[in-house]
Enzyme design. Structure first.
Site, mmCIF file in Angstrom:
data_model
loop_
_atom_site.group_PDB
_atom_site.id
_atom_site.type_symbol
_atom_site.label_atom_id
_atom_site.label_comp_id
_atom_site.label_asym_id
_atom_site.label_seq_id
_atom_site.Cartn_x
_atom_site.Cartn_y
_atom_site.Cartn_z
ATOM 1 N N ASP A 17 17.943 28.279 16.892
ATOM 2 C CA ASP A 17 17.711 26.987 17.541
ATOM 3 C C ASP A 17 16.214 26.754 17.657
ATOM 4 O OD1 ASP A 17 18.081 24.630 18.892
ATOM 5 O OD2 ASP A 17 18.718 25.540 20.778
ATOM 6 N N ALA A 18 15.749 25.565 17.336
ATOM 7 C CA ALA A 18 14.334 25.232 17.490
ATOM 8 C C ALA A 18 13.964 25.209 18.965
ATOM 9 C CB ALA A 18 14.037 23.868 16.865
ATOM 10 N N LYS A 49 -0.313 22.989 30.650
ATOM 11 C CA LYS A 49 -1.209 22.056 31.346
ATOM 12 C C LYS A 49 -2.099 22.789 32.339
ATOM 13 C CE LYS A 49 2.284 18.413 31.026
ATOM 14 N NZ LYS A 49 3.246 17.552 31.759
ATOM 15 N N ASP A 92 1.184 16.858 37.266
ATOM 16 C CA ASP A 92 2.532 17.308 36.917
ATOM 17 C C ASP A 92 2.723 18.751 37.359
ATOM 18 O OD1 ASP A 92 3.592 15.034 35.823
ATOM 19 O OD2 ASP A 92 3.134 15.557 33.757
ATOM 20 N N LYS A 109 20.628 33.730 28.290
ATOM 21 C CA LYS A 109 20.783 32.709 29.327
ATOM 22 C C LYS A 109 21.666 33.256 30.447
ATOM 23 C CE LYS A 109 21.303 28.386 27.896
ATOM 24 N NZ LYS A 109 21.870 27.177 27.246
ATOM 25 N N GLU A 111 1.209 21.441 23.525
ATOM 26 C CA GLU A 111 2.649 21.596 23.300
ATOM 27 C C GLU A 111 2.866 22.562 22.131
ATOM 28 O OE1 GLU A 111 4.355 19.981 25.478
ATOM 29 O OE2 GLU A 111 2.797 18.590 26.147
ATOM 30 N N GLU A 127 -4.454 18.650 23.284
ATOM 31 C CA GLU A 127 -5.865 18.365 23.541
ATOM 32 C C GLU A 127 -6.449 19.459 24.417
ATOM 33 O OE1 GLU A 127 -3.266 15.459 22.681
ATOM 34 O OE2 GLU A 127 -3.492 15.858 24.835
ATOM 35 N N ASP A 168 12.975 27.585 23.794
ATOM 36 C CA ASP A 168 12.156 26.678 24.603
ATOM 37 C C ASP A 168 11.198 27.453 25.497
ATOM 38 O OD1 ASP A 168 13.441 24.445 23.536
ATOM 39 O OD2 ASP A 168 14.993 24.465 25.073
ATOM 40 N N LYS A 169 11.669 28.578 26.059
ATOM 41 C CA LYS A 169 10.806 29.391 26.917
ATOM 42 C C LYS A 169 9.726 30.096 26.113
ATOM 43 C CE LYS A 169 11.358 28.383 30.748
ATOM 44 N NZ LYS A 169 10.179 27.700 31.173
ATOM 45 N N ARG A 209 11.164 21.708 27.801
ATOM 46 C CA ARG A 209 12.559 21.287 27.759
ATOM 47 C C ARG A 209 13.432 21.988 28.801
ATOM 48 N NH1 ARG A 209 14.659 20.444 21.600
ATOM 49 N NH2 ARG A 209 14.567 22.709 21.606
ATOM 50 N N LYS A 210 12.824 22.806 29.641
ATOM 51 C CA LYS A 210 13.600 23.535 30.647
ATOM 52 C C LYS A 210 13.024 23.277 32.042
ATOM 53 C CE LYS A 210 16.828 25.426 28.196
ATOM 54 N NZ LYS A 210 16.811 24.305 27.230
ATOM 55 N N HIS A 242 14.294 32.824 24.989
ATOM 56 C CA HIS A 242 14.931 31.556 24.628
ATOM 57 C C HIS A 242 13.898 30.708 23.893
ATOM 58 C CE1 HIS A 242 16.400 27.450 25.164
ATOM 59 N NE2 HIS A 242 17.605 27.969 25.321
ATOM 60 N N LYS A 297 -3.858 18.532 35.906
ATOM 61 C CA LYS A 297 -2.653 17.732 35.653
ATOM 62 C C LYS A 297 -1.734 17.842 36.861
ATOM 63 C CE LYS A 297 -4.197 17.553 31.340
ATOM 64 N NZ LYS A 297 -5.361 18.455 31.347
ATOM 65 N N PHE A 329 27.112 36.995 19.953
ATOM 66 C CA PHE A 329 25.802 36.358 19.880
ATOM 67 C C PHE A 329 24.857 37.381 19.252
ATOM 68 C CE2 PHE A 329 22.170 34.383 22.635
ATOM 69 C CZ PHE A 329 21.572 33.894 21.494
#
Length: 412
Positions: free
Chosen positions: A265-266, A292, A298, A180, A43, A60, A17-18, A271-272, A15, A296, A256
């Site tokens: 798709d970009a 990260k 997060d 998906k 990113e 960074e 995003d993945k 985003r997931k 995918h 971090k 598909f």
């Protein structure tokens, strides 16, 4: 039966995003392999186009030693996912068909002065709040036992991992990287998972597959449906949850086909975040994990809160547990530690919070020490879910292991 329904989704490694998460985590691992104290926040954005695909790296990095070849790391990660042909969405191996732009600088000195201390005094890399969640939903099924995880999320993640496996192993040679899944679980009146209500699969496939059926897209879809049911759904969904009337939807638009992935798709890192965690069953603080390093919070504190919540449930102190941590940038101790058990514990949540705080050290440096996070173990986490996984002998998913000493501490 017409009980409550809950749905969770997952996406494959391919995918868009993945793919970005995978590239970002490959850079984290490459940096940690050079310097275990590397500071990384990278990113990735991808987009496939007819004339030229694009991978953009921005962020960074600070480390002791020569920086890795970011472009080479990105290209290899994308190629390993399966994007080696322009016709399917991107050819990461080719400079002719894919450009890699690198925009990576060093970590801000204002952040570094609060983070670069001895490990136990190391401050949080940013302010923020993180949630960890665990429950007993998977414990009634032998091949899911020990995961302490929401059932819909566990099954949807297993389906996408299986979609990747059948493609990579050549079981479904027509399958492509992008895909998906979504699983809807039905609960009975007591709130117990009773059955799988609906399974949804989207799988990119060879655009020439319909030639096998004399150009019939209907026959092509019927074939894809049958193959997905036989080789993906039935090996993954426990038989006791697959009642005869469960619904299976494959490629709901009807087709598909190539090209998919970044061409269709970009993609963008982070985003997931619900796919990465609890499929919507547990709350989320909003911070993504991939790209990260463990300074971090997060990432590291989300792992630690999951680790602690899993121990609370595994200790039998609650059947559902959610733990929230909150931090201030540059300060090691969390601002708050909150435990929520949704009425499933005989102990007060204040008492449980005290037990959790006396059993687990939530300072970022202590988390990195206790979970051995300063290693290049993150690429495998980028797809298929960060939680509900089986900890590996190679140190992967250490926040999923159960420590019997901590179980005893919580019970005392």
């Amino acid at each position: 039966m017409n009980g409550d329904l809950f749905s969770s989704e997952s996406v494959t490694r391919g995918h868009p995003d993945k793919l970005c998460d995978t590239i970002s985590d490959a850079i984290v691992d490459a940096c940690l392999a050079i310097d275990e104290n590397a500071r990384v926040a990278v990113e990735t954005c991808v987009k496939g186009k007819e004339e030229l695909g694009l991978i953009v790296l921005a962020g960074e990095v600070s480390l002791s030693g020569p920086a890795p070849d970011y472009e080479a790391v990105a290209r290899k990660a994308a190629a390993d996912v399966g994007y080696t042909s322009h016709s399917i969405g991107m050819d990461a191996t080719s400079e002719t068909f894919t450009e890699v732009q690198v925009h990576i600088t060093t970590q801000s000195s204002f952040i570094a002065q609060g983070v670069n201390k001895d490990i136990l005094s190391q401050g949080a890399g940013d302010q923020g709040l993180m949630f960890g969640y665990a429950c007993t939903e998977t414990e009634d099924f032998s091949d899911l036992k020990g995961r302490y995880f929401p059932l819909a999320a566990a099954l949807s993640q297993r389906l996408t991992r299986r979609l990747t496996a059948v493609r990579e192993q050549g079981i479904l040679p027509w399958a492509r990287p992008d895909g998906k899944s979504q699983v809807t679980v039905e609960y009975d009146e007591e709130g117990n998972a009773a059955r799988v209500h609906t399974v949804i699969i989207a799988i990119q496939h060879d655009k020439d597959l319909k030639d096998k059926f004399n150009g019939s897209e209907d026959e092509e879809l019927a074939y894809v449906n049958q193959q997905i049911k036989e080789h993906v759904v039935e090996p993954v969904i426990p038989a006791e949850l697959r009642k005869e009337d469960y619904s299976l939807v494959v490629n709901g638009t009807g087709r598909f086909a190539d090209p998919g992935g970044p061409y269709a798709d970009a993609g963008l890192t982070g985003r997931k975040i619900i796919v990465d965690t609890y499929g919507g069953m547990g709350r989320h603080g909003g911070g993504a994990f991939s790209g990260k390093d463990p300074s971090k919070v997060d990432r590291s504190a989300a792992y630690a809160s999951r680790w602690a919540a899993k121990h609370v449930v595994a200790a039998g102190l609650a059947s559902r547990c959610e733990i929230q941590l909150a931090y201030v940038i540059g300060i090691a101790e969390p601002v708050s530690v909150r435990v929520e058990t949704f009425g499933t514990s005989d102990l007060s949540e204040r008492d449980l919070a005290d037990k959790v705080k006396s059993t687990f050290d939530f300072r970022p440096g202590a988390i990195a020490r206790d979970l051995d996070l300063l290693k290049p173990i993150y690429s495998v986490t980028a797809s298929g879910g960060h939680f509900g996984r089986i900890p590996g002998e190679d140190g992967t998913f250490p926040w999923e292991r159960i420590d019997q000493e901590r179980i005893r501490s919580l019970r005392n």
